[in-house]
Design a protein around this motif. Sequence first.
Motif, mmCIF file in Angstrom:
data_model
loop_
_atom_site.group_PDB
_atom_site.id
_atom_site.type_symbol
_atom_site.label_atom_id
_atom_site.label_comp_id
_atom_site.label_asym_id
_atom_site.label_seq_id
_atom_site.Cartn_x
_atom_site.Cartn_y
_atom_site.Cartn_z
ATOM 1 N N ALA A 69 13.990 -174.504 -11.404
ATOM 2 C CA ALA A 69 13.271 -175.237 -10.375
ATOM 3 C C ALA A 69 14.175 -176.249 -9.685
ATOM 4 C CB ALA A 69 12.069 -175.944 -10.990
ATOM 5 N N VAL A 70 13.981 -176.419 -8.370
ATOM 6 C CA VAL A 70 14.709 -177.424 -7.601
ATOM 7 C C VAL A 70 13.692 -178.287 -6.865
ATOM 8 C CG1 VAL A 70 16.733 -175.962 -7.300
ATOM 9 C CG2 VAL A 70 14.944 -175.941 -5.565
ATOM 10 N N THR A 71 14.050 -179.527 -6.645
ATOM 11 C CA THR A 71 13.193 -180.419 -5.874
ATOM 12 C C THR A 71 13.899 -180.935 -4.630
ATOM 13 O OG1 THR A 71 13.911 -182.330 -7.189
ATOM 14 C CG2 THR A 71 11.904 -181.176 -7.905
ATOM 15 N N VAL A 72 15.198 -180.650 -4.520
ATOM 16 C CA VAL A 72 15.983 -181.147 -3.405
ATOM 17 C C VAL A 72 17.028 -180.107 -3.028
ATOM 18 C CG1 VAL A 72 17.624 -182.352 -4.906
ATOM 19 C CG2 VAL A 72 17.313 -183.132 -2.544
ATOM 20 N N LEU A 73 17.286 -179.994 -1.727
ATOM 21 C CA LEU A 73 18.306 -179.068 -1.237
ATOM 22 C C LEU A 73 19.163 -179.774 -0.194
ATOM 23 C CD1 LEU A 73 16.330 -175.736 -0.713
ATOM 24 C CD2 LEU A 73 18.118 -176.128 -2.404
ATOM 25 N N ILE A 74 20.457 -179.519 -0.272
ATOM 26 C CA ILE A 74 21.350 -179.988 0.780
ATOM 27 C C ILE A 74 21.206 -179.059 1.980
ATOM 28 C CG2 ILE A 74 23.773 -180.264 1.434
ATOM 29 C CD1 ILE A 74 24.315 -181.313 -1.357
ATOM 30 N N VAL A 75 21.163 -179.641 3.154
ATOM 31 C CA VAL A 75 21.040 -178.873 4.390
ATOM 32 C C VAL A 75 22.443 -178.657 4.943
ATOM 33 C CG1 VAL A 75 19.971 -178.756 6.664
ATOM 34 C CG2 VAL A 75 18.827 -180.002 4.804
ATOM 35 N N ALA A 76 22.802 -177.400 5.171
ATOM 36 C CA ALA A 76 24.149 -177.075 5.616
ATOM 37 C C ALA A 76 24.120 -176.279 6.911
ATOM 38 C CB ALA A 76 24.887 -176.289 4.542
ATOM 39 N N ASP A 77 25.035 -176.623 7.793
ATOM 40 C CA ASP A 77 25.252 -175.850 9.018
ATOM 41 C C ASP A 77 26.525 -175.060 8.788
ATOM 42 O OD1 ASP A 77 25.482 -174.783 11.497
ATOM 43 O OD2 ASP A 77 25.648 -176.686 12.579
ATOM 44 N N GLY A 78 26.366 -173.783 8.424
ATOM 45 C CA GLY A 78 27.520 -173.040 7.934
ATOM 46 C C GLY A 78 27.857 -173.558 6.550
ATOM 47 N N ASN A 79 29.080 -174.060 6.390
ATOM 48 C CA ASN A 79 29.483 -174.659 5.114
ATOM 49 C C ASN A 79 29.462 -176.186 5.153
ATOM 50 O OD1 ASN A 79 29.996 -172.158 3.848
ATOM 51 N ND2 ASN A 79 32.007 -172.035 4.837
ATOM 52 N N LYS A 80 29.126 -176.745 6.305
ATOM 53 C CA LYS A 80 29.179 -178.200 6.471
ATOM 54 C C LYS A 80 27.831 -178.837 6.125
ATOM 55 C CE LYS A 80 33.309 -177.889 8.380
ATOM 56 N NZ LYS A 80 34.537 -178.281 7.651
ATOM 57 N N PRO A 81 27.795 -179.764 5.172
ATOM 58 C CA PRO A 81 26.545 -180.465 4.863
ATOM 59 C C PRO A 81 26.167 -181.416 5.997
ATOM 60 C CG PRO A 81 28.360 -181.408 3.610
ATOM 61 C CD PRO A 81 28.921 -180.221 4.324
ATOM 62 N N VAL A 82 24.921 -181.273 6.490
ATOM 63 C CA VAL A 82 24.473 -182.105 7.607
ATOM 64 C C VAL A 82 23.223 -182.916 7.264
ATOM 65 C CG1 VAL A 82 25.447 -180.585 9.371
ATOM 66 C CG2 VAL A 82 23.123 -180.176 8.547
ATOM 67 N N GLY A 83 22.693 -182.693 6.074
ATOM 68 C CA GLY A 83 21.493 -183.428 5.695
ATOM 69 C C GLY A 83 21.068 -183.083 4.289
ATOM 70 N N ILE A 84 19.955 -183.669 3.889
ATOM 71 C CA ILE A 84 19.380 -183.384 2.580
ATOM 72 C C ILE A 84 17.863 -183.501 2.710
ATOM 73 C CG2 ILE A 84 19.526 -185.775 1.765
ATOM 74 C CD1 ILE A 84 20.252 -184.583 -1.023
ATOM 75 N N VAL A 85 17.131 -182.648 2.013
ATOM 76 C CA VAL A 85 15.674 -182.652 2.106
ATOM 77 C C VAL A 85 15.086 -182.534 0.712
ATOM 78 C CG1 VAL A 85 15.547 -180.157 2.504
ATOM 79 C CG2 VAL A 85 13.669 -181.623 3.260
ATOM 80 N N HIS A 86 14.072 -183.355 0.455
ATOM 81 C CA HIS A 86 13.395 -183.377 -0.844
ATOM 82 C C HIS A 86 12.015 -182.762 -0.683
ATOM 83 C CE1 HIS A 86 11.649 -184.958 -4.582
ATOM 84 N NE2 HIS A 86 12.887 -185.270 -4.979
ATOM 85 N N VAL A 87 11.487 -182.184 -1.745
ATOM 86 C CA VAL A 87 10.156 -181.600 -1.683
ATOM 87 C C VAL A 87 9.117 -182.635 -1.261
ATOM 88 C CG1 VAL A 87 9.646 -182.029 -4.138
ATOM 89 C CG2 VAL A 87 8.479 -180.167 -2.929
ATOM 90 N N HIS A 88 9.351 -183.908 -1.575
ATOM 91 C CA HIS A 88 8.433 -184.969 -1.164
ATOM 92 C C HIS A 88 8.400 -185.103 0.358
ATOM 93 C CE1 HIS A 88 8.743 -187.054 -5.357
ATOM 94 N NE2 HIS A 88 7.960 -185.984 -5.355
ATOM 95 N N ASP A 89 9.530 -184.835 1.011
ATOM 96 C CA ASP A 89 9.570 -184.877 2.486
ATOM 97 C C ASP A 89 8.657 -183.798 3.060
ATOM 98 O OD1 ASP A 89 11.590 -186.916 2.513
ATOM 99 O OD2 ASP A 89 13.079 -185.370 2.077
ATOM 100 N N VAL A 90 8.660 -182.641 2.415
ATOM 101 C CA VAL A 90 7.807 -181.531 2.855
ATOM 102 C C VAL A 90 6.338 -181.881 2.653
ATOM 103 C CG1 VAL A 90 7.318 -179.070 2.586
ATOM 104 C CG2 VAL A 90 9.649 -179.913 2.253
ATOM 105 N N LEU A 91 6.021 -182.456 1.508
ATOM 106 C CA LEU A 91 4.634 -182.820 1.192
ATOM 107 C C LEU A 91 4.139 -183.928 2.115
ATOM 108 C CD1 LEU A 91 4.783 -182.739 -2.721
ATOM 109 C CD2 LEU A 91 3.989 -180.963 -1.164
ATOM 110 N N ARG A 92 5.001 -184.917 2.395
ATOM 111 C CA ARG A 92 4.603 -186.014 3.294
ATOM 112 C C ARG A 92 4.306 -185.507 4.702
ATOM 113 N NH1 ARG A 92 8.183 -189.358 0.214
ATOM 114 N NH2 ARG A 92 9.962 -188.641 1.452
ATOM 115 N N ALA A 93 4.989 -184.434 5.098
ATOM 116 C CA ALA A 93 4.762 -183.860 6.425
ATOM 117 C C ALA A 93 3.457 -183.097 6.509
ATOM 118 C CB ALA A 93 5.932 -182.937 6.787
ATOM 119 N N GLY A 94 2.790 -182.906 5.365
ATOM 120 C CA GLY A 94 1.502 -182.237 5.340
ATOM 121 C C GLY A 94 1.584 -180.730 5.247
ATOM 122 N N VAL A 95 2.725 -180.210 4.787
ATOM 123 C CA VAL A 95 2.896 -178.774 4.710
ATOM 124 C C VAL A 95 2.058 -178.174 3.596
ATOM 125 C CG1 VAL A 95 4.567 -176.917 4.310
ATOM 126 C CG2 VAL A 95 5.197 -178.891 5.709
ATOM 127 N N ALA A 96 1.913 -178.862 2.489
ATOM 128 C CA ALA A 96 1.143 -178.317 1.359
ATOM 129 C C ALA A 96 -0.071 -179.187 1.077
ATOM 130 C CB ALA A 96 2.029 -178.236 0.134
#
Length: 338
Positions: free
Chosen positions: A311-338
Amino acid sequence: MATSKSRAATSAATEPDAAVQSALRTLDAEGSGITALAAALQSDLGPAFAGAADLIRDAKGRLIITGLGKSGHIGRKIAATFASTGTPAFFVHAAEAGHGDLGMITPDDVILALSWSGDQPEMKNLITYAKRFRIRLIAMTADSSSTLGKAADVALTLPKAPEACPHNLAPTTSSVMMLALGDALAIALLEGRGFTRKDFSVLHPGGKLGAMLKFVRDLMHTGDAVPLKPLGTRMSDALVEMTSKGFGCVGIVDSSGDLVGIITDGDLRRHMRPDLMAAAVDEVMTKNPKTTSPDTLAIELLDTINSSKPAVTVLIVADGNKPVGIVHVHDVLRAGVA
């Protein structure tokens, strides 16, 4: 002899069961209509359905859906479904069409007219207008020999089926069949066009559905908020980065800034030893970590998170191989997705 109180109690006990039995009869009748519709699609209705889909797909203009009464209400919903799935469509009331609303319809459009009988007099002006300006007309009716059925370029002839109404009068089964066939036509066009979730998101920015169709780039943390350290960093410094950024991980990048690994709380536990803080991150990191892209839909990200093993709760966001951000499952939940 039963008292009035006992009769009332008996009535109260039996009424819910009677209501449920009535509901089951209604659902059975309407289900039989859908079954008959599916059988018809595998027979005579199939070629007409394909022809209707071709007419709508090839139209230079929009799909105009029209109807009266219950068919009109169903038509409004079908028009909304088409519009939301990539086929420009709107509803024109058949009666209002004869009082100026015909001006909404152009020769480049295609008309889908709903009428169970096919002989409603209010349809006459619309049929005449379609013929005059050579506007392609699709009929959805139970009678192909009706006025509407004969006038149509394509007649979607619905199979006869008894209404759920015990008097066989109130449009129930017939309405469900029209709605189902309209949905089937809209989805056939959606699939034929290759309409994707990303296309869907453009047309659904609001509500819970809109939240599900946000992109990762709308939710991710960027800039200094992203926990990153270069190869060769001591674990003591990496731990400070993990702690200060609060995501429970730190991404490891090479001299070119490409993401080559990640260290999580789990990695710390797996490598726990007295000299761990003096070790280099290269020895502890998990190589080739799972990432997501900025253009991933939030609902797809949630699917990835939920299906990940371990299980993962966080993923690094990459554009190709370059890290450009990070997103946590809490960010998804706060947005009202689930």
